[in-house]
Scaffold this active site. Structure first.
Site, PDB file in Angstrom:
ATOM      1  N   ARG A   1       0.618  -5.162  -5.496  1.00 43.25           N
ATOM      2  CA  ARG A   1       1.033  -6.663  -4.698  1.00 43.25           C
ATOM      3  C   ARG A   1       1.184  -7.323  -6.217  1.00 43.25           C
ATOM      4  O   ARG A   1       0.074  -7.499  -6.848  1.00 43.25           O
ATOM      5  CB  ARG A   1       0.141  -7.013  -3.885  1.00 43.25           C
ATOM      6  CG  ARG A   1       0.525  -5.294  -2.629  1.00 43.25           C
ATOM      7  CD  ARG A   1      -0.949  -5.380  -1.520  1.00 43.25           C
ATOM      8  NE  ARG A   1      -1.296  -4.404  -1.309  1.00 43.25           N
ATOM      9  CZ  ARG A   1      -1.429  -3.745  -0.277  1.00 43.25           C
ATOM     10  NH1 ARG A   1      -3.201  -4.000  -1.151  1.00 43.25           N
ATOM     11  NH2 ARG A   1      -2.474  -3.183   0.478  1.00 43.25           N
TER      12      ARG A   1
ATOM     13  N   THR B   1       4.275   2.285   5.502  1.00 41.55           N
ATOM     14  CA  THR B   1       3.096   1.943   5.999  1.00 41.55           C
ATOM     15  C   THR B   1       2.360   2.550   6.387  1.00 41.55           C
ATOM     16  O   THR B   1       2.753   3.711   7.549  1.00 41.55           O
ATOM     17  CB  THR B   1       2.442   0.695   6.432  1.00 41.55           C
ATOM     18  OG1 THR B   1       1.304   0.014   6.579  1.00 41.55           O
ATOM     19  CG2 THR B   1       3.767   0.207   7.364  1.00 41.55           C
TER      20      THR B   1
ATOM     21  N   ARG C   1      -5.640  -1.766   9.073  1.00 40.96           N
ATOM     22  CA  ARG C   1      -5.080  -3.547   8.414  1.00 40.96           C
ATOM     23  C   ARG C   1      -5.262  -4.261  10.430  1.00 40.96           C
ATOM     24  O   ARG C   1      -6.970  -3.996  10.789  1.00 40.96           O
ATOM     25  CB  ARG C   1      -4.496  -3.603   8.609  1.00 40.96           C
ATOM     26  CG  ARG C   1      -4.320  -5.186   7.638  1.00 40.96           C
ATOM     27  CD  ARG C   1      -2.940  -5.567   6.971  1.00 40.96           C
ATOM     28  NE  ARG C   1      -2.461  -4.782   5.706  1.00 40.96           N
ATOM     29  CZ  ARG C   1      -2.842  -4.841   5.084  1.00 40.96           C
ATOM     30  NH1 ARG C   1      -3.484  -5.955   4.643  1.00 40.96           N
ATOM     31  NH2 ARG C   1      -2.683  -4.404   3.844  1.00 40.96           N
TER      32      ARG C   1
ATOM     33  N   ASP D   1       4.914  -5.284   5.699  1.00 41.51           N
ATOM     34  CA  ASP D   1       5.554  -6.619   6.179  1.00 41.51           C
ATOM     35  C   ASP D   1       5.817  -7.729   5.045  1.00 41.51           C
ATOM     36  O   ASP D   1       6.525  -8.512   4.638  1.00 41.51           O
ATOM     37  CB  ASP D   1       4.949  -7.486   7.033  1.00 41.51           C
ATOM     38  CG  ASP D   1       3.228  -6.960   7.324  1.00 41.51           C
ATOM     39  OD1 ASP D   1       3.196  -6.837   5.538  1.00 41.51           O
ATOM     40  OD2 ASP D   1       2.327  -7.505   7.993  1.00 41.51           O
TER      41      ASP D   1
ATOM     42  N   GLY E   1       0.786  -1.129  -0.347  1.00 43.26           N
ATOM     43  CA  GLY E   1      -0.506  -0.066   0.081  1.00 43.26           C
ATOM     44  C   GLY E   1       0.953   1.429  -0.198  1.00 43.26           C
ATOM     45  O   GLY E   1       1.971   1.395   0.507  1.00 43.26           O
TER      46      GLY E   1
ATOM     47  N   ASP F   1       2.330  -0.076  11.975  1.00 44.14           N
ATOM     48  CA  ASP F   1       2.648  -1.644  12.399  1.00 44.14           C
ATOM     49  C   ASP F   1       4.077  -2.195  12.364  1.00 44.14           C
ATOM     50  O   ASP F   1       3.496  -3.514  12.862  1.00 44.14           O
ATOM     51  CB  ASP F   1       0.825  -2.260  12.160  1.00 44.14           C
ATOM     52  CG  ASP F   1       1.278  -2.819  10.752  1.00 44.14           C
ATOM     53  OD1 ASP F   1       1.844  -2.241  10.151  1.00 44.14           O
ATOM     54  OD2 ASP F   1       0.210  -3.484   9.853  1.00 44.14           O
TER      55      ASP F   1
HETATM   56  O1  F6P Z   1      -2.177  -1.208   4.729  1.00 49.84           O
HETATM   57  C1  F6P Z   1      -2.134  -0.166   4.500  1.00 49.84           C
HETATM   58  C2  F6P Z   1      -3.717   0.092   4.028  1.00 49.84           C
HETATM   59  O2  F6P Z   1      -4.047   0.892   3.942  1.00 49.84           O
HETATM   60  C3  F6P Z   1      -4.331  -0.964   5.477  1.00 49.84           C
HETATM   61  O3  F6P Z   1      -4.473   0.491   6.394  1.00 49.84           O
HETATM   62  C4  F6P Z   1      -5.395  -1.269   3.899  1.00 49.84           C
HETATM   63  O4  F6P Z   1      -6.151  -2.688   4.938  1.00 49.84           O
HETATM   64  C5  F6P Z   1      -4.838  -2.108   3.053  1.00 49.84           C
HETATM   65  O5  F6P Z   1      -4.178  -1.239   3.405  1.00 49.84           O
HETATM   66  C6  F6P Z   1      -5.794  -1.650   1.921  1.00 49.84           C
HETATM   67  O6  F6P Z   1      -5.472  -2.184   0.685  1.00 49.84           O
HETATM   68  P1  F6P Z   1      -5.937  -2.067  -0.895  1.00 49.84           P
HETATM   69  O7  F6P Z   1      -5.624  -0.436  -0.650  1.00 49.84           O
HETATM   70  O8  F6P Z   1      -5.668  -2.716  -1.218  1.00 49.84           O
HETATM   71  O9  F6P Z   1      -7.710  -1.655  -0.562  1.00 49.84           O
END
Ligand code: F6P
Length: 323
Positions: A72, A126, A172, A103, A11, A130
């Site tokens: 990802r 991030t 998260r 992570d 992210g 965390d």
């Molecule tokens: O890890 C960063 C984050 O924004 C989290 O807070 C959230 O759960 C997740 O990524 C959302 O992921 P995506 O961008 O794949 O929707």
């Protein structure tokens, strides 16, 4: 080491650009060639690799997102995908990597080193904060301030209409974003994955407040809370308190964008330099972080497996301050 690669993965987070800038400029400063790898591991596999210099990172310190893009990658999880990535790095003569991510990014870098011996040093990027091994991650401060700004606005309308708002914030599996939002946003209740808050407790707190003539309420729900997301929590509470007018706001990806705060620019710049210098000193599979104002390098494996605990006093603060 004469040539390194830099990439962002997972992210995105505000301050990633400031970190990329610091990495590129630190590499140039130390006489090392630097290549930008686009779209994280995904782009590494495809060979989306471009030479960077000092000018490539001009005028980006203030920008949200990441100029290197992020992704990802499912392919990098496979041995075949990692071999393709290694072949691309060989083609470009890249001997070491600096990554900015969380992570998942560090897990990939660890396996990559075991298989192909390519050393990586990482910066914690991030909004979730965390990661063990640093007091703050890049993007966290900005995300919290963005969320707080929104919460302040919701508070205005909650007050005008005598409503209870259930506001869902990201994070998260962690409550790091939720906690300062609750304290700084004057919330009555905060629900985070690290501690159990039952629906009965939420109902009790709201009922007690209502009986004391409070007319508007803010409940901050961390997206990973065990009791459910904000929509689910609101529905359950509304069943018990039908006289209260409830609304739900999910702040979502707004928390991921925007110009980084001064704190995030500073953190990102310090860590970007620390990553390059760490890599040149021979570090591998380590994350650069800042603990109590000092640069600290922590093995990726620890950042992934160890928990960063939230100060339990913060929960008490929410209770005291909302009395
Ligand atoms: O890890 C960063 C984050 O924004 C989290 O807070 C959230 O759960 C997740 O990524 C959302 O992921 P995506 O961008 O794949 O929707």
């Amino acid at each position: 080491m004469k040539r390194i690669g830099v990439f962002t993965s997972g992210g995105d987070a505000p301050g990633m650009n400031a970190c990329i800038r610091a990495i590129v400029r630190a590499a140039v400063y130390h006489g090392v060639e630097v290549y930008g790898i686009h779209r994280g591991y995904k782009g590494m596999i495809k060979g989306e690799i471009y030479k960077m210099d000092s000018h490539s990172v001009s005028n980006i310190i203030q920008k949200g997102g990441t100029i290197l893009r992020s992704a990802r990658s499912k392919e990098f999880v496979t041995p075949e995908g990692r071999k393709m990535a290694y072949d691309q790095l060989q083609k470009f003569g890249i001997e070491g990597l600096v990554c900015i991510g969380g992570d998942g990014t560090f897990t990939g870098a660890n396996i990559f080193f075991e298989e192909f011996g390519i050393p990586t040093v990482g910066a914690p990027g991030t909004i979730d904060n965390d990661l063990y091994g640093t007091d703050y991650t890049i993007g966290y401060d900005t995300a919290v301030n963005t969320a707080l700004d929104a919460i302040d606005k919701i508070r205005d309308t909650a007050d005008s209409h005598d409503r209870v708002f259930f506001i869902e914030v990201m994070g998260r599996d962690s409550g790091y974003i939720a906690m300062p939002c609750a304290v700084g946003g004057g919330a009555e209740i905060v629900m985070i994955p690290e501690t159990e808050t039952t629906i009965d407790e939420v109902v009790d707190t709201l009922r007690t407040g209502w009986n004391r003539s409070k007319t508007s309420f803010i409940v901050i729900v961390a997206e990973g809370d065990d009791a459910g997301n904000a929509t689910e929590v609101a529905a359950k509470v509304q069943q018990e308190l039908p006289h209260m007018d409830a609304r739900v706001t999910i702040l979502g990806h707004v928390q991921r964008g925007g110009a980084p705060t001064a704190a995030d620019r500073m953190l990102a710049s310090q860590l970007g330099i620390a990553c390059v210098e760490g890599l040149l000193e021979g570090r591998k599979c380590e994350m650069a972080g800042i603990i109590n104002g000092e640069i600290v390098y922590t093995p990726f494996i620890d950042t992934i497996t160890k928990d960063k605990l939230i100060n339990p006093n913060y929960l008490k603060m929410v209770n005291i301050l909302s009395v």
